[in-house]
Design a protein around this motif. Structure first.
Motif, PDB file in Angstrom:
ATOM      1  N   VAL A 177      43.493  12.113   7.308  1.00 45.20           N
ATOM      2  CA  VAL A 177      42.603  13.044   8.002  1.00 45.20           C
ATOM      3  C   VAL A 177      41.311  13.167   7.213  1.00 45.20           C
ATOM      4  CG1 VAL A 177      42.285  15.431   8.773  1.00 45.20           C
ATOM      5  CG2 VAL A 177      44.515  14.329   9.002  1.00 45.20           C
ATOM      6  N   PHE A 178      40.171  13.081   7.917  1.00 49.38           N
ATOM      7  CA  PHE A 178      38.882  13.100   7.235  1.00 49.38           C
ATOM      8  C   PHE A 178      37.937  14.110   7.873  1.00 49.38           C
ATOM      9  CE2 PHE A 178      40.814   9.165   6.039  1.00 49.38           C
ATOM     10  CZ  PHE A 178      40.449   9.016   4.713  1.00 49.38           C
ATOM     11  N   CYS A 179      37.026  14.599   7.020  1.00 53.11           N
ATOM     12  CA  CYS A 179      36.102  15.661   7.390  1.00 53.11           C
ATOM     13  C   CYS A 179      34.705  15.261   6.937  1.00 53.11           C
ATOM     14  CB  CYS A 179      36.553  16.950   6.690  1.00 53.11           C
ATOM     15  SG  CYS A 179      35.465  18.359   6.899  1.00 53.11           S
ATOM     16  N   GLY A 180      33.706  15.413   7.801  1.00 54.36           N
ATOM     17  CA  GLY A 180      32.325  15.083   7.456  1.00 54.36           C
ATOM     18  C   GLY A 180      31.668  16.193   6.647  1.00 54.36           C
ATOM     19  N   GLN A 181      30.609  15.829   5.893  1.00 55.84           N
ATOM     20  CA  GLN A 181      29.979  16.785   4.982  1.00 55.84           C
ATOM     21  C   GLN A 181      29.336  17.973   5.696  1.00 55.84           C
ATOM     22  OE1 GLN A 181      26.747  15.154   2.732  1.00 55.84           O
ATOM     23  NE2 GLN A 181      25.705  14.269   4.506  1.00 55.84           N
ATOM     24  N   ASN A 182      29.032  17.837   6.972  1.00 52.96           N
ATOM     25  CA  ASN A 182      28.436  18.945   7.716  1.00 52.96           C
ATOM     26  C   ASN A 182      29.478  19.822   8.411  1.00 52.96           C
ATOM     27  OD1 ASN A 182      25.768  18.156   7.088  1.00 52.96           O
ATOM     28  ND2 ASN A 182      25.797  16.636   8.735  1.00 52.96           N
ATOM     29  N   HIS A 183      30.738  19.513   8.203  1.00 46.83           N
ATOM     30  CA  HIS A 183      31.793  20.303   8.838  1.00 46.83           C
ATOM     31  C   HIS A 183      32.025  21.597   8.047  1.00 46.83           C
ATOM     32  CE1 HIS A 183      35.768  21.371  10.466  1.00 46.83           C
ATOM     33  NE2 HIS A 183      35.466  20.588  11.496  1.00 46.83           N
ATOM     34  N   PRO A 184      32.356  22.708   8.718  1.00 46.78           N
ATOM     35  CA  PRO A 184      32.597  23.977   8.006  1.00 46.78           C
ATOM     36  C   PRO A 184      33.694  23.912   6.946  1.00 46.78           C
ATOM     37  CG  PRO A 184      32.341  24.361  10.369  1.00 46.78           C
ATOM     38  CD  PRO A 184      32.375  22.882  10.187  1.00 46.78           C
ATOM     39  N   LEU A 185      34.661  23.021   7.111  1.00 48.03           N
ATOM     40  CA  LEU A 185      35.758  22.938   6.137  1.00 48.03           C
ATOM     41  C   LEU A 185      35.479  21.976   4.988  1.00 48.03           C
ATOM     42  CD1 LEU A 185      39.008  22.995   8.337  1.00 48.03           C
ATOM     43  CD2 LEU A 185      37.846  24.881   7.191  1.00 48.03           C
ATOM     44  N   PHE A 186      34.313  21.354   4.992  1.00 48.16           N
ATOM     45  CA  PHE A 186      34.037  20.358   3.956  1.00 48.16           C
ATOM     46  C   PHE A 186      34.084  20.974   2.560  1.00 48.16           C
ATOM     47  CE2 PHE A 186      31.273  17.645   1.324  1.00 48.16           C
ATOM     48  CZ  PHE A 186      31.807  16.403   1.594  1.00 48.16           C
ATOM     49  N   ALA A 187      33.625  22.192   2.426  1.00 47.33           N
ATOM     50  CA  ALA A 187      33.576  22.849   1.109  1.00 47.33           C
ATOM     51  C   ALA A 187      34.845  23.626   0.796  1.00 47.33           C
ATOM     52  CB  ALA A 187      32.369  23.787   1.050  1.00 47.33           C
ATOM     53  N   VAL A 188      35.812  23.617   1.710  1.00 48.65           N
ATOM     54  CA  VAL A 188      37.072  24.332   1.485  1.00 48.65           C
ATOM     55  C   VAL A 188      38.050  23.384   0.803  1.00 48.65           C
ATOM     56  CG1 VAL A 188      38.967  25.601   2.553  1.00 48.65           C
ATOM     57  CG2 VAL A 188      36.655  25.750   3.519  1.00 48.65           C
ATOM     58  N   ASN A 189      38.482  23.752  -0.408  1.00 51.74           N
ATOM     59  CA  ASN A 189      39.315  22.836  -1.187  1.00 51.74           C
ATOM     60  C   ASN A 189      40.669  22.567  -0.538  1.00 51.74           C
ATOM     61  OD1 ASN A 189      37.443  22.410  -3.240  1.00 51.74           O
ATOM     62  ND2 ASN A 189      38.071  24.276  -4.329  1.00 51.74           N
ATOM     63  N   SER A 190      41.347  23.604  -0.102  1.00 51.85           N
ATOM     64  CA  SER A 190      42.683  23.445   0.477  1.00 51.85           C
ATOM     65  C   SER A 190      42.790  24.236   1.766  1.00 51.85           C
ATOM     66  CB  SER A 190      43.754  23.895  -0.527  1.00 51.85           C
ATOM     67  OG  SER A 190      43.736  23.089  -1.682  1.00 51.85           O
TER      68      SER A 190
END
Length: 306
Positions: A177-190
């Motif tokens: 599962v991957f998340c882009g840098q502009n996604h709200p969860l990008f900065a959420v560690n876990s």
């Protein structure tokens, strides 16, 4: 009245087949590289040789007569027999010849265990006059192309076996599962399971409805049939999505993506080679299969020629 079939008759029948395939004289011009009046003259010559009309053309459009329908069916069978004879004669020559049509899944060049490039390199060390045609498509479209005879062989992840195809497992691929840098969860560690399921996802259109995934999203407003399409949407930061780990690596290294719980939210798929169980296997195809299996140190599973 047609008493014997000459080379000219075969030429006229091939022109007729193209016209039928294209649905009329106008549409057939580009494929035949002939003007409409020339095509009309050739069809008239064929009708004169046969002794009856095989199609209606004019303001009402193009339409086969009943005799024309039967001639088209008979000529298709004739050309199929000629192709079978040509393949057999070529196979006896001791040199690989003809055309080889291969289909691949998209974006596997970065998967080291795929070794498609190594198989091609090995094949091109052989003595041959083979023209290699390679296309990339979704798994479902690859299966249909092999069944329809448009492809000799295809390699991809296939969700469930079809009875008309032979399957030879080749290599596996890890999906995460991957998340882009502009996604709200990008900065959420876990991020929690609830947070992930509440997100918008892009789903794979070629997966069966009963496919078991590490996490099943509650909402997906986008569907893709190719991995590159998934990557575009994930990079947009609007959706989460499943991508092959090897394919996502450059964006991970550049910081444009991050893997979400990579040790837990992952699954493995098996890529296989497929051929048609009922179609004759040309010498060129057998040679390429041998080279592909050699690169994977495998032996063929029921890949004998008919």
């Amino acid at each position: 009245m047609l008493r014997n079939v000459t080379d000219m008759d075969l030429r006229l029948l091939r022109i007729f087949s193209v016209v039928v395939k294209c649905g009329g004289f106008t549409a057939a011009q580009a494929e035949l590289n002939m003007g409409q009046s020339n095509i009309s003259t050739q069809i008239s010559s064929l009708e004169k040789r046969l002794g009856y009309r095989i199609c209606e053309r004019g303001k009402g459009g193009f339409r086969l007569t009943e005799k024309g329908q039967r001639i088209h069916a008979a000529s298709s069978a004739l050309f199929g027999a000629l192709d079978a004879f040509r393949n057999e004669a070529q196979d006896l020559s001791g040199r690989l010849v003809g055309d080889l049509y291969l289909g691949l899944a998209d974006n596997i060049a970065t998967l080291p265990t795929a070794r498609i490039h190594a198989a091609i390199a090995r094949f091109y060390q052989r003595e041959h006059d083979v023209h290699l045609h390679i296309s990339v498509n979704s798994p479902t479209e690859l299966e249909m192309a092999v069944i329809d005879g448009h492809l000799d062989m295809a390699i991809s992840y296939f969700s469930r076996p079809l009875p008309t195809l032979k399957y030879q497992p080749l290599y596996k691929e890890n999906i995460g599962v991957f998340c882009g840098q502009n996604h709200p969860l990008f900065a959420v560690n876990s991020p929690s399971l609830e947070e992930l399921q509440a997100c918008d996802w892009i789903k794979h259109g070629f997966l069966p409805s009963d496919q078991v995934l590490p996490i099943t999203p509650n909402f997906a407003s986008a569907t893709a049939h190719h991995m590159e399409a998934v990557a575009h949407v994930v990079l947009a930061g609007t959706h989460l999505g499943y991508l092959p780990a090897h394919y996502a690596r450059p964006w991970l290294e550049s910081g444009h993506m991050r893997a979400v719980h990579p040790q837990k939210l992952r699954y493995e798929v098996q890529h296989s080679m497929i051929t048609h169980a009922g179609h004759p296997t040309s010498e060129a195809l057998r040679a390429f299969i041998d080279d592909l299996l050699a690169e994977h140190t495998l032996e063929a599973v029921n890949q004998d020629s008919e």
